[in-house]
Design an enzyme around this catalytic site. Structure first.
Site, PDB file in Angstrom:
ATOM      1  N   ARG A   9      -1.728  -5.573  -8.231  1.00  0.00           N
ATOM      2  CA  ARG A   9      -0.701  -6.583  -7.995  1.00  0.00           C
ATOM      3  C   ARG A   9      -0.623  -7.562  -9.152  1.00  0.00           C
ATOM      4  NH1 ARG A   9      -3.230  -8.607  -2.544  1.00  0.00           N
ATOM      5  NH2 ARG A   9      -4.989  -8.269  -3.928  1.00  0.00           N
ATOM      6  N   LYS A  42     -18.039  -5.450   7.717  1.00  0.00           N
ATOM      7  CA  LYS A  42     -16.747  -6.071   8.015  1.00  0.00           C
ATOM      8  C   LYS A  42     -16.236  -5.588   9.358  1.00  0.00           C
ATOM      9  CE  LYS A  42     -14.852  -6.807   3.384  1.00  0.00           C
ATOM     10  NZ  LYS A  42     -13.711  -6.504   2.514  1.00  0.00           N
ATOM     11  N   SER A  49      -3.481  -7.601   2.788  1.00  0.00           N
ATOM     12  CA  SER A  49      -3.716  -7.456   4.222  1.00  0.00           C
ATOM     13  C   SER A  49      -4.260  -8.750   4.817  1.00  0.00           C
ATOM     14  CB  SER A  49      -4.699  -6.314   4.490  1.00  0.00           C
ATOM     15  OG  SER A  49      -4.147  -5.090   4.104  1.00  0.00           O
ATOM     16  N   HIS A  60       0.847  -1.204   0.000  1.00  0.00           N
ATOM     17  CA  HIS A  60       0.000   0.000   0.000  1.00  0.00           C
ATOM     18  C   HIS A  60       0.879   1.250   0.000  1.00  0.00           C
ATOM     19  CE1 HIS A  60      -3.102  -2.648   2.213  1.00  0.00           C
ATOM     20  NE2 HIS A  60      -3.580  -2.433   0.997  1.00  0.00           N
TER      21      HIS A  60
END
Length: 167
Positions: free
Chosen positions: A95, A46, A132, A22
């Protein structure tokens, strides 16, 4: 059509925790824009390892050396945040092709909803496998995730895991 000379961009995410991947994308964005707003997007469905306020403080400390970066929060549609702040550009890190396939429909929807452009930046190959979620999973199982986090965030993650294991 959006004016692509906009000098402020938003880097949105949950950042639970904020990884070096990040940070790499934020640093690259900070070199391209006058201001970058890391926006911790709150998803009420979440429950993260770190609370939103904790994430914001960890990110602020981690990016304190980047003078044109600030951290904010938002709950709701990201395009509403952008409208409220008069920002027209989102920066997203990629990514792999999997990220691209996931992000393109959102970028197209954001353009339709609010005339917002999305700029994609590739992460450093050293972090192409880092997420993460994976960092948390590996850390909980005792793996070494120090290469993927700043020292302060690594300490916070280990402390949080140690606290959870005592309960």
């Amino acid at each position: 059509m959006t004016d692509v000379t906009t000098r402020t961009a938003v880097c949105p995410g949950s950042f639970d925790p904020f990884t070096l991947g990040h940070r790499y994308v934020v640093q690259r964005a900070a070199a391209c824009f006058d201001e970058v707003v890391i926006t911790v997007v709150v998803n009420p469905n979440k429950h993260g390892m770190f609370g939103v306020d904790e994430r914001i403080e960890l990110i602020r400390a981690d990016c304190a050396d980047l003078p044109n970066v600030r951290v904010d929060r938002w709950s709701g549609l990201l395009v509403d945040y952008l409208r409220n702040e008069s920002i027209h550009t989102i920066v997203k890190g990629l990514r792999s092709a999997v990220d691209f396939d996931y992000e393109v429909p959102m970028a197209q929807m954001n353009r339709e909803l609010a005339d917002v452009e999305t700029v994609f930046l590739l992460t450093d190959p050293r972090f192409a496998h880092v997420s993460s979620s994976l960092v948390k999973e590996v850390a909980k199982l005792g793996g070494d995730v120090a290469p993927f986090l700043s020292p302060a965030i690594h300490r916070a993650l280990l402390a949080r895991i140690a606290g959870e294991q005592r309960v």
